[in-house]
Design a protein around this motif. Structure first.
Motif, PDB file in Angstrom:
ATOM      1  N   GLY A 132     -74.445  13.475  10.931  1.00 20.17           N
ATOM      2  CA  GLY A 132     -74.661  12.289  11.765  1.00 20.17           C
ATOM      3  C   GLY A 132     -76.114  11.866  11.793  1.00 20.17           C
ATOM      4  N   LYS A 133     -76.848  12.466  12.732  1.00 18.90           N
ATOM      5  CA  LYS A 133     -78.225  12.011  12.983  1.00 18.90           C
ATOM      6  C   LYS A 133     -79.132  12.167  11.774  1.00 18.90           C
ATOM      7  CE  LYS A 133     -78.082  12.202  17.844  1.00 18.90           C
ATOM      8  NZ  LYS A 133     -78.422  10.901  18.378  1.00 18.90           N
ATOM      9  N   ASP A 134     -79.000  13.291  11.042  1.00 19.78           N
ATOM     10  CA  ASP A 134     -79.908  13.529   9.915  1.00 19.78           C
ATOM     11  C   ASP A 134     -79.256  13.246   8.567  1.00 19.78           C
ATOM     12  OD1 ASP A 134     -81.981  14.141  11.484  1.00 19.78           O
ATOM     13  OD2 ASP A 134     -82.080  16.284  11.044  1.00 19.78           O
ATOM     14  N   PHE A 135     -78.155  12.487   8.568  1.00 20.88           N
ATOM     15  CA  PHE A 135     -77.435  12.268   7.313  1.00 20.88           C
ATOM     16  C   PHE A 135     -78.339  11.671   6.234  1.00 20.88           C
ATOM     17  CE2 PHE A 135     -74.887   9.844   4.333  1.00 20.88           C
ATOM     18  CZ  PHE A 135     -73.927  10.769   3.967  1.00 20.88           C
ATOM     19  N   VAL A 136     -79.071  10.631   6.611  1.00 18.07           N
ATOM     20  CA  VAL A 136     -79.940   9.960   5.625  1.00 18.07           C
ATOM     21  C   VAL A 136     -81.008  10.932   5.139  1.00 18.07           C
ATOM     22  CG1 VAL A 136     -81.588   8.081   5.281  1.00 18.07           C
ATOM     23  CG2 VAL A 136     -79.497   7.684   6.579  1.00 18.07           C
ATOM     24  N   ASN A 137     -81.622  11.670   6.055  1.00 16.42           N
ATOM     25  CA  ASN A 137     -82.673  12.619   5.675  1.00 16.42           C
ATOM     26  C   ASN A 137     -82.152  13.710   4.750  1.00 16.42           C
ATOM     27  OD1 ASN A 137     -84.779  11.475   6.974  1.00 16.42           O
ATOM     28  ND2 ASN A 137     -84.723  12.794   8.771  1.00 16.42           N
ATOM     29  N   ILE A 138     -80.960  14.218   5.035  1.00 19.56           N
ATOM     30  CA  ILE A 138     -80.449  15.353   4.273  1.00 19.56           C
ATOM     31  C   ILE A 138     -79.762  14.890   2.982  1.00 19.56           C
ATOM     32  CG2 ILE A 138     -78.796  17.269   4.276  1.00 19.56           C
ATOM     33  CD1 ILE A 138     -79.402  17.596   7.276  1.00 19.56           C
ATOM     34  N   PHE A 139     -78.768  14.016   3.121  1.00 21.62           N
ATOM     35  CA  PHE A 139     -77.947  13.716   1.940  1.00 21.62           C
ATOM     36  C   PHE A 139     -78.531  12.617   1.056  1.00 21.62           C
ATOM     37  CE2 PHE A 139     -75.026  15.939   4.701  1.00 21.62           C
ATOM     38  CZ  PHE A 139     -74.511  16.863   3.804  1.00 21.62           C
ATOM     39  N   ILE A 140     -79.226  11.657   1.660  1.00 21.78           N
ATOM     40  CA  ILE A 140     -79.797  10.572   0.828  1.00 21.78           C
ATOM     41  C   ILE A 140     -81.180  10.984   0.333  1.00 21.78           C
ATOM     42  CG2 ILE A 140     -80.398   8.125   0.718  1.00 21.78           C
ATOM     43  CD1 ILE A 140     -77.423   8.588   1.250  1.00 21.78           C
ATOM     44  N   LYS A 141     -82.093  11.270   1.277  1.00 20.53           N
ATOM     45  CA  LYS A 141     -83.478  11.532   0.863  1.00 20.53           C
ATOM     46  C   LYS A 141     -83.613  12.862   0.136  1.00 20.53           C
ATOM     47  CE  LYS A 141     -85.653   8.830   4.541  1.00 20.53           C
ATOM     48  NZ  LYS A 141     -86.415   8.952   5.794  1.00 20.53           N
ATOM     49  N   GLN A 142     -83.056  13.938   0.735  1.00 19.04           N
ATOM     50  CA  GLN A 142     -83.258  15.261   0.133  1.00 19.04           C
ATOM     51  C   GLN A 142     -82.365  15.474  -1.089  1.00 19.04           C
ATOM     52  OE1 GLN A 142     -82.849  18.672   2.801  1.00 19.04           O
ATOM     53  NE2 GLN A 142     -82.533  20.011   1.035  1.00 19.04           N
ATOM     54  N   MET A 183     -88.822  16.960   1.967  1.00 16.39           N
ATOM     55  CA  MET A 183     -87.727  16.595   2.885  1.00 16.39           C
ATOM     56  C   MET A 183     -86.928  17.828   3.299  1.00 16.39           C
ATOM     57  SD  MET A 183     -88.076  13.608   3.787  1.00 16.39           S
ATOM     58  CE  MET A 183     -86.699  13.640   4.910  1.00 16.39           C
ATOM     59  N   MET A 184     -86.801  18.792   2.366  1.00 16.54           N
ATOM     60  CA  MET A 184     -86.087  20.020   2.716  1.00 16.54           C
ATOM     61  C   MET A 184     -86.827  20.740   3.840  1.00 16.54           C
ATOM     62  SD  MET A 184     -86.403  23.525   1.866  1.00 16.54           S
ATOM     63  CE  MET A 184     -85.342  24.855   2.337  1.00 16.54           C
ATOM     64  N   ARG A 185     -88.157  20.843   3.702  1.00 14.66           N
ATOM     65  CA  ARG A 185     -88.962  21.472   4.759  1.00 14.66           C
ATOM     66  C   ARG A 185     -88.821  20.700   6.066  1.00 14.66           C
ATOM     67  NH1 ARG A 185     -88.994  24.971   1.187  1.00 14.66           N
ATOM     68  NH2 ARG A 185     -90.833  25.478  -0.043  1.00 14.66           N
ATOM     69  N   TRP A 186     -88.866  19.388   5.957  1.00 14.97           N
ATOM     70  CA  TRP A 186     -88.751  18.529   7.137  1.00 14.97           C
ATOM     71  C   TRP A 186     -87.409  18.759   7.829  1.00 14.97           C
ATOM     72  CZ3 TRP A 186     -91.895  14.647   9.361  1.00 14.97           C
ATOM     73  CH2 TRP A 186     -91.258  13.860  10.316  1.00 14.97           C
ATOM     74  N   ASN A 187     -86.350  18.762   7.019  1.00 12.21           N
ATOM     75  CA  ASN A 187     -85.012  18.904   7.592  1.00 12.21           C
ATOM     76  C   ASN A 187     -84.806  20.278   8.220  1.00 12.21           C
ATOM     77  OD1 ASN A 187     -84.268  16.313   6.913  1.00 12.21           O
ATOM     78  ND2 ASN A 187     -83.540  16.926   4.886  1.00 12.21           N
ATOM     79  N   VAL A 188     -85.516  21.282   7.718  1.00  8.76           N
ATOM     80  CA  VAL A 188     -85.413  22.599   8.344  1.00  8.76           C
ATOM     81  C   VAL A 188     -86.214  22.612   9.645  1.00  8.76           C
ATOM     82  CG1 VAL A 188     -86.067  25.029   8.158  1.00  8.76           C
ATOM     83  CG2 VAL A 188     -84.948  23.897   6.241  1.00  8.76           C
ATOM     84  N   VAL A 189     -87.498  22.243   9.570  1.00  8.21           N
ATOM     85  CA  VAL A 189     -88.385  22.393  10.730  1.00  8.21           C
ATOM     86  C   VAL A 189     -88.046  21.381  11.818  1.00  8.21           C
ATOM     87  CG1 VAL A 189     -90.771  22.321  11.525  1.00  8.21           C
ATOM     88  CG2 VAL A 189     -90.227  23.341   9.321  1.00  8.21           C
ATOM     89  N   ILE A 190     -88.006  20.122  11.468  1.00 12.73           N
ATOM     90  CA  ILE A 190     -87.733  19.090  12.472  1.00 12.73           C
ATOM     91  C   ILE A 190     -86.234  19.057  12.793  1.00 12.73           C
ATOM     92  CG2 ILE A 190     -87.992  16.647  13.044  1.00 12.73           C
ATOM     93  CD1 ILE A 190     -90.678  18.114  12.670  1.00 12.73           C
ATOM     94  N   GLY A 191     -85.404  19.218  11.757  1.00 14.66           N
ATOM     95  CA  GLY A 191     -83.953  19.238  11.979  1.00 14.66           C
ATOM     96  C   GLY A 191     -83.541  20.371  12.904  1.00 14.66           C
ATOM     97  N   GLY A 192     -84.248  21.498  12.792  1.00 11.68           N
ATOM     98  CA  GLY A 192     -83.934  22.642  13.645  1.00 11.68           C
ATOM     99  C   GLY A 192     -84.253  22.392  15.108  1.00 11.68           C
ATOM    100  N   GLN A 193     -85.085  21.387  15.360  1.00 12.34           N
ATOM    101  CA  GLN A 193     -85.415  21.058  16.748  1.00 12.34           C
ATOM    102  C   GLN A 193     -84.772  19.746  17.182  1.00 12.34           C
ATOM    103  OE1 GLN A 193     -89.857  22.045  17.511  1.00 12.34           O
ATOM    104  NE2 GLN A 193     -89.642  21.849  15.314  1.00 12.34           N
ATOM    105  N   ALA A 194     -83.910  19.209  16.339  1.00 10.38           N
ATOM    106  CA  ALA A 194     -83.281  17.918  16.649  1.00 10.38           C
ATOM    107  C   ALA A 194     -82.194  18.056  17.696  1.00 10.38           C
ATOM    108  CB  ALA A 194     -82.718  17.295  15.375  1.00 10.38           C
TER     109      ALA A 194
END
Lengths: 256, 413
Positions: free
Chosen positions: B303-313, B348-359
């Motif tokens: 949902g929230k991180d779909f674009v960050n994870i599946f599109i960008k990363q 983006m992988m680092r972003w999705n782990v660090v920021i995604g983990g606090q989302a």
């Protein structure tokens, strides 16, 4: 004396065995075990919250912020109160505006207007540091600035904390934050400065309904210990293996 | 002292979140594993030649080694930017608390620095001696300073007989060999810092260190290739604009050797496959086991991180460059685009782990959104915003430029 390599290795192996075997009889103690064997640990502070008695007035939050000098108008707080509203369709709504400092006067929960007829149950849950028996925050501190006292209370050394935030991340209960003035990790201390003087914590003294109690879990005659031993109590998030020492009467499965 | 609540400025809360929860680990904690990853990757690339004798990587190996040293100096900087008390950062070295994953940093970082510095010294020892001999007694302040630097760098070891050089090569091989596990450990433990946080449902997986190592090597190789291409093309461009065509030598016209790039990209693709496989395994496993945290994780991932994870990363950072690198007959332009995308994907992988983990909140009933500060208006928003990240991002190139003046790692053949 002539010595071949084989002889040398033989002697070394024998020597190592001779020294290692008696050493095996000794037991290596962790710092806590070592301390426990020397110091008298007749005290283990624990906390008891009776959620049936809490009305969400927020006096405990006010008292805590003033007693422990956490800037009054910041959203961070050492203790807070949560309001839970469970609807008849099973939906759970919860909030804690300013940590419940000013009570819960707004009928809106999570910015939603709720028809009182739809509510199945509603209650308040005070939260504070669980002073875990197995504290993950102490485990992850890279410089040893946070530590557990022999009486179980976990403290932070403001003069040593580097402010990395690892302990904040490691706490499953979200009780830690950066102090707005000192910028070091901050948390509930069970008002240890008051306890050691024989007083109660500020929140216990401020609670008009006796919903909060602090006691010595090692004393079987302590009223808190009595309740924990004889009544049905629960702790928050036991699945993390932290062994929290704040016990709740009337904990609902919806409580987070 | 300033009175502010750390994280308040860039955290947007939604639904039910505990009062003390904020995005405490912001952009600098994204940069930190990204930088250590590049260090580890660059070093592994150089070791492929030194240890495993991959002759085709010979030219790139020297460059990768020196570049990894520049990156290494930058690696702890994001931490210093992140600490609330940076002046106390040295405590990690002096009073390490060994049950903490971060406390290993001091030991691993220093032992790794020593290995890299020593290896560079052995690789360049002959060069130092030659420079020191050639510059001896020359006039001019610059020559005097240069002579001093190189003479100091020889450390008094002037023997450059074939036997001595042979010993050097042996030492390089050993150091590069020891360096690989240490490099992997340096980055693997960065993964451990996250993977061992049991309070965080997204981070906690034993796969985290391995995923971090694989993506580290991917990013390191990609950055070395990209920097190499840019530097070589820039040289070619400068020579072509300054010299008449008949003055140029064959090497000078050459620029990037596409053959070398094609071979290196094979290693890159291999490590990319390993990284993606592990990441997908983690995702599938979470979905299949569906423990308590899965509901909120699913709402973040799909949902929230779909674009960050599946599109960008995954799409832009993995799939598209993967296809671009696999296509036959690579060109410089295509390589540059593909490599930039790979680097973006790992970021983006680092972003999705660090920021995604606090989302998501510890309540599993609320969300937090990181609104990254773009234009700083105080120290906090400078350090933990776009500006701070850019400073960290540019630093290795500046350092490399300086270090490369003393130990030239990109020479004409």
């Amino acid at each position: 004396m002539r010595q071949t390599r084989r002889d040398f290795l033989k002697t070394i192996t024998r020597g190592a065995l001779v020294t290692a075997l008696p050493l095996g009889a000794f037991k290596f103690l962790s710092p806590r075990e070592a301390r426990a064997s020397v110091e008298s640990t007749k005290v283990r502070w624990g906390f008891l919250v009776d959620t049936f008695k809490c009305v969400g007035c927020g006096f405990c939050v006010k008292a805590c912020k003033l007693e422990n000098e956490v800037p009054y108008d910041t959203p961070v707080t050492r203790t807070w109160v949560e309001r839970y509203v469970i609807l008849k369709n099973g939906r759970m709504l919860a909030d804690t505006p300013m940590g419940g400092r000013d009570g819960f006067t707004d009928p809106k929960v999570q910015e939603e207007e709720i028809n009182p007829k739809d509510i199945a149950k509603g209650f308040f849950v005070p939260k504070l540091c669980n002073q875990c028996e197995n504290p993950p925050c102490v485990q992850v501190c890279p410089v040893g600035a946070t530590y557990q006292r022999a009486d179980g209370v976990v403290l932070v050394d403001r003069s040593w904390c580097i402010g990395c935030g690892y302990c904040i991340m490691a706490c499953p209960y979200g009780v830690r934050f950066f102090h707005p003035v000192y910028h070091t990790a901050e948390k509930c201390t069970f008002c240890i400065h008051r306890l050691v003087k024989g007083m109660n914590t500020a929140c216990v003294d401020a609670c008009p309904f006796g919903a909060r109690k602090v006691g010595n879990l090692k004393d079987p005659n302590d009223p808190v210990t009595q309740v924990i031993l004889n009544q049905r109590v629960a702790v928050l998030k036991p699945e993390y293996g932290t062994k929290p020492q704040v016990y709740y009467i009337g904990l609902d499965e919806n409580v987070r | 002292m300033d009175v502010y609540v750390h994280g308040l400025e860039w955290t947007l809360k939604e639904l039910f979140v505990y009062p003390n929860e904020f995005i405490y680990w912001s952009i600098q904690i994204v940069m930190y594993p990204y930088m250590t990853g590049l260090v580890a990757g660059a070093f592994v690339l150089s070791s492929l030649y030194h240890v495993f004798g991959q002759e085709d990587l010979k030219d790139l190996a020297k460059f990768a080694l020196v570049f990894s040293f520049a990156l290494l100096i930058v690696a702890p900087m994001p931490l210093m930017f992140h600490l609330q008390h940076p002046m106390r950062g040295m405590e990690v070295f002096f009073t390490p608390h060994f049950t903490s994953a971060i406390s290993a940093f001091g030991i691993v970082f220093f032992s790794y620095s020593i290995i890299v510095a020593t290896e560079i010294w052995f690789v360049y020892r002959k060069f130092f001696v030659e420079q020191s001999m050639a510059l001896k007694g020359k006039e001019g302040l610059v020559n005097r300073i240069k002579w001093l630097i190189y003479t100091a760098l020889t450390l008094g070891a002037y023997d450059i007989s074939p036997e001595a050089l042979h010993k050097d090569e042996k030492a390089i091989k050993i150091l590069a060999g020891v360096g690989i596990p240490v490099a992997c450990f340096l980055h693997g433990y960065a993964g451990f810092i996250f993977g061992s946080v049991k309070a965080n449902a997204l981070w906690m997986t034993p796969l985290m260190p391995v995923i971090f190592i694989m993506s580290a090597i991917v990013s390191g190789i990609a950055l070395c290739m990209l920097t190499y291409i840019i530097i070589m093309e820039w040289r070619k461009f400068r020579i072509r604009t300054s010299k008449k065509p008949w003055e140029m030598t064959a090497e000078e016209v050459g620029g990037v050797e596409l053959d070398l790039m094609r071979k290196t990209s094979k290693y890159l693709i291999g490590f990319m496959i390993a990284a993606i496989t592990l990441e997908l395994l983690d995702l599938v496993f979470r979905g299949y086991t569906a423990v308590k945290s899965w509901d909120i994780l699913r709402s973040i991932i799909y949902g929230k991180d779909f674009v960050n994870i599946f599109i960008k990363q995954y799409t832009f950072g993995n799939l598209i460059p993967f296809i671009m690198l696999l296509l036959p007959r690579p060109t410089v332009k295509r390589l540059v685009i593909a490599l930039s995308l790979v680097l973006f994907g790992v970021f983006m992988m680092r972003w999705n782990v660090v920021i995604g983990g606090q989302a998501f909140s510890l309540t599993f009933a609320g969300y937090m959104h990181y609104k990254i500060p773009v234009i700083p208006h105080n120290m906090q928003t400078f350090k933990e915003g776009v500006t701070g990240a850019l400073v960290i991002g540019i630093m290795p190139f500046v350092l490399f430029w300086g270090i490369n003046k003393i130990v030239p790692s990109l020479k004409y053949k």
